[in-house]
Design a protein around this motif. Sequence first.
Motif, PDB file in Angstrom:
ATOM      1  N   ARG A  27      11.728  -1.383  22.195  1.00 50.23           N
ATOM      2  CA  ARG A  27      11.296  -1.639  20.821  1.00 50.23           C
ATOM      3  C   ARG A  27      10.799  -0.340  20.195  1.00 50.23           C
ATOM      4  N   TYR A  28      11.274  -0.082  18.970  1.00 52.59           N
ATOM      5  CA  TYR A  28      10.924   1.145  18.260  1.00 52.59           C
ATOM      6  C   TYR A  28      10.119   0.800  17.009  1.00 52.59           C
ATOM      7  N   GLY A  29       8.925   1.386  16.914  1.00 54.73           N
ATOM      8  CA  GLY A  29       8.101   1.191  15.729  1.00 54.73           C
ATOM      9  C   GLY A  29       8.478   2.184  14.642  1.00 54.73           C
ATOM     10  N   THR A  30       8.763   1.679  13.449  1.00 56.81           N
ATOM     11  CA  THR A  30       9.213   2.509  12.332  1.00 56.81           C
ATOM     12  C   THR A  30       8.305   2.271  11.133  1.00 56.81           C
ATOM     13  N   GLY A  87       0.791  -1.216   0.000  1.00 56.52           N
ATOM     14  CA  GLY A  87       0.000   0.000   0.000  1.00 56.52           C
ATOM     15  C   GLY A  87       0.823   1.265   0.000  1.00 56.52           C
ATOM     16  N   GLY A  88       2.036   1.187  -0.550  1.00 54.10           N
ATOM     17  CA  GLY A  88       2.878   2.371  -0.586  1.00 54.10           C
ATOM     18  C   GLY A  88       3.607   2.648   0.696  1.00 54.10           C
ATOM     19  N   ALA A  89       3.788   1.625   1.551  1.00 57.39           N
ATOM     20  CA  ALA A  89       4.443   1.835   2.839  1.00 57.39           C
ATOM     21  C   ALA A  89       5.307   0.634   3.205  1.00 57.39           C
ATOM     22  N   VAL A  90       6.258   0.880   4.096  1.00 55.99           N
ATOM     23  CA  VAL A  90       7.104  -0.167   4.678  1.00 55.99           C
ATOM     24  C   VAL A  90       7.093   0.053   6.183  1.00 55.99           C
ATOM     25  N   TRP A  91       7.034  -1.024   6.964  1.00 58.67           N
ATOM     26  CA  TRP A  91       6.982  -0.877   8.411  1.00 58.67           C
ATOM     27  C   TRP A  91       7.745  -2.009   9.088  1.00 58.67           C
ATOM     28  N   GLY A  92       8.066  -1.790  10.337  1.00 59.75           N
ATOM     29  CA  GLY A  92       8.770  -2.812  11.101  1.00 59.75           C
ATOM     30  C   GLY A  92       9.026  -2.346  12.521  1.00 59.75           C
ATOM     31  N   MET A  93       9.320  -3.315  13.414  1.00 53.01           N
ATOM     32  CA  MET A  93       9.614  -3.047  14.810  1.00 53.01           C
ATOM     33  C   MET A  93      11.055  -3.463  15.081  1.00 53.01           C
ATOM     34  N   CYS A  94      11.882  -2.520  15.581  1.00 47.12           N
ATOM     35  CA  CYS A  94      13.289  -2.785  15.818  1.00 47.12           C
ATOM     36  C   CYS A  94      13.571  -2.783  17.317  1.00 47.12           C
ATOM     37  N   GLU A  95      14.315  -3.793  17.793  1.00 50.58           N
ATOM     38  CA  GLU A  95      14.670  -3.872  19.209  1.00 50.58           C
ATOM     39  C   GLU A  95      16.026  -3.207  19.435  1.00 50.58           C
ATOM     40  N   GLY A  96      16.055  -2.204  20.327  1.00 51.83           N
ATOM     41  CA  GLY A  96      17.281  -1.499  20.638  1.00 51.83           C
ATOM     42  C   GLY A  96      18.187  -2.288  21.555  1.00 51.83           C
ATOM     43  N   GLY A  97      19.365  -1.747  21.804  1.00 55.81           N
ATOM     44  CA  GLY A  97      20.345  -2.434  22.638  1.00 55.81           C
ATOM     45  C   GLY A  97      19.890  -2.641  24.063  1.00 55.81           C
ATOM     46  N   ASP A  98      19.004  -1.762  24.567  1.00 56.20           N
ATOM     47  CA  ASP A  98      18.520  -1.887  25.943  1.00 56.20           C
ATOM     48  C   ASP A  98      17.207  -2.627  26.023  1.00 56.20           C
ATOM     49  N   GLY A  99      16.783  -3.232  24.913  1.00 58.74           N
ATOM     50  CA  GLY A  99      15.545  -3.998  24.897  1.00 58.74           C
ATOM     51  C   GLY A  99      14.322  -3.192  24.513  1.00 58.74           C
TER      52      GLY A  99
END
Length: 492
Positions: A56-59, A42-54
């Motif tokens: 989680r960042y939604g992008t 739908g014209g988008a990309v998404w994902g959840m990334c886990e940082g070094g301290d645990g």
Amino acid sequence: MSPHGERWTRDRVLALAPDEASRAAGGRLATAGRWSETGAGGGAVWGMCEGGDGTRYGTVVDLDGPAFQCSCPSRKFPCKHTLGLLLRWAGDEAGEPARPGDGPAAGGEPPPWAAGWLAARRERSDRPPGGAGAGGPGADGSEADGAGAAAPSRAPADPEAARRRAARRMQRIAAGATELEQRLEDLLHSGLAAAGSAVGAASRTGADDPGGGRGSWEETAARMVDAQAPGLASRVRELGAIAASGPDWPSRLLEECALLHLLDQGFLGIDRLPPPLAATVRARVGLTTDAADVRSDPETVTIRDRWLVLAQQDGAEGPLTTRRIFLRGERTGRMALHRSFGGAHRPLEVSLPPGLLLDADLAYYPGARPLRVALGEQYAPAAPGPVPAGCGIDAALAAYGHALRDDPWLDAWPVVLADVTPIPGGAGGGWQLADADGESALPLDPRCLGRPALWQLAAISGGAPVTVFGECGHRGFLPLTVWDPAPVSLSP
């Protein structure tokens, strides 16, 4: 897959990075096994990334802008998580699609945290998901400067109260300009040498410098801020930095004082100026116009063209992140500058890497020499464009001279130079760009001396002529992009 049938290349992703550190960090995240809930559609990309301290960042990325949203606290736009996600989704260096499982898979629906942001953004820009509409609104201080030509002007709830507020601000600025005129008169009566002596005495003793040094100018600048004239305040601070700053500083100080006096007098007599020049004076003292009002004003010059993105440059102005995007019309040849501002909670949504060709409306802000624009409706997806045609050094200097005739406070004018060769300077600097015929040479802006950009430019050229885009002004030429033959953004 992208809504237009193909993934981006890694080069296109990396061109979005605000600096080299972000490119490196994004590359590391692209290969790290920290991602979950990834997808594309739908014209988008998404994902959840886990940082070094645990944490989680939604992008999420809207590819049509492109525009970005990440829950991390970074003030860089796009952040390393956004770059890492796009690199996982992008094709490899040869343009081949990423292997299945390497990155966000095509198809599927975004999770609620991504879908909510995408829906709100597309509602603002009044376009369907995955369509060819323009990117959503960016942040421009008090000005929402983004896409969507149909965006309504945000009229105040009480027009009469807004008129009274505007009148009071004009009175404050006029009082500030009058005070500044007295300050300049005092400086000339005491002599320019007194300003240099005050700076020298303060630097030796560490004391305040009430006699015309930097501290005195900072106090005057603060009074201009109180008068709601940030443009005047900025120019006053420049005066304080000139005194005793190097060879021939009295001449430079006198020149800047004359320009500041001209601006003061222009504002104090603004009712007698032609409307385009009056608009330039208002902008120079710091009075802004809302982008939505620019787009909706029936007198605004709005031009549809295929606009080649020449450069994208990020910087900082106090607590704000600034972005300047330079464009040139394929048919009209007109230059344009899109400016946006972002803060900790207002990301810079409009991002256009150099080399893209954009079929869109651009609405020019009023002025004696219009350059700044608000982005209007976009009629087709951005696509890679050609190497721009350029001019020689003599023509570039003439273009700046013509622009300066209309706007005497103009520091530089954007130009594309063709077939120029960088000539490194000696130990004292003095880099130049020389025409292919060797008849003319243009000094590079001293502000870029010692920066990686110069050696990038020399390395890409290898002693051969290249096409370079930058700003030509009284300090020299500031290079921003070089074509090899693909565009390469020069490091700040």
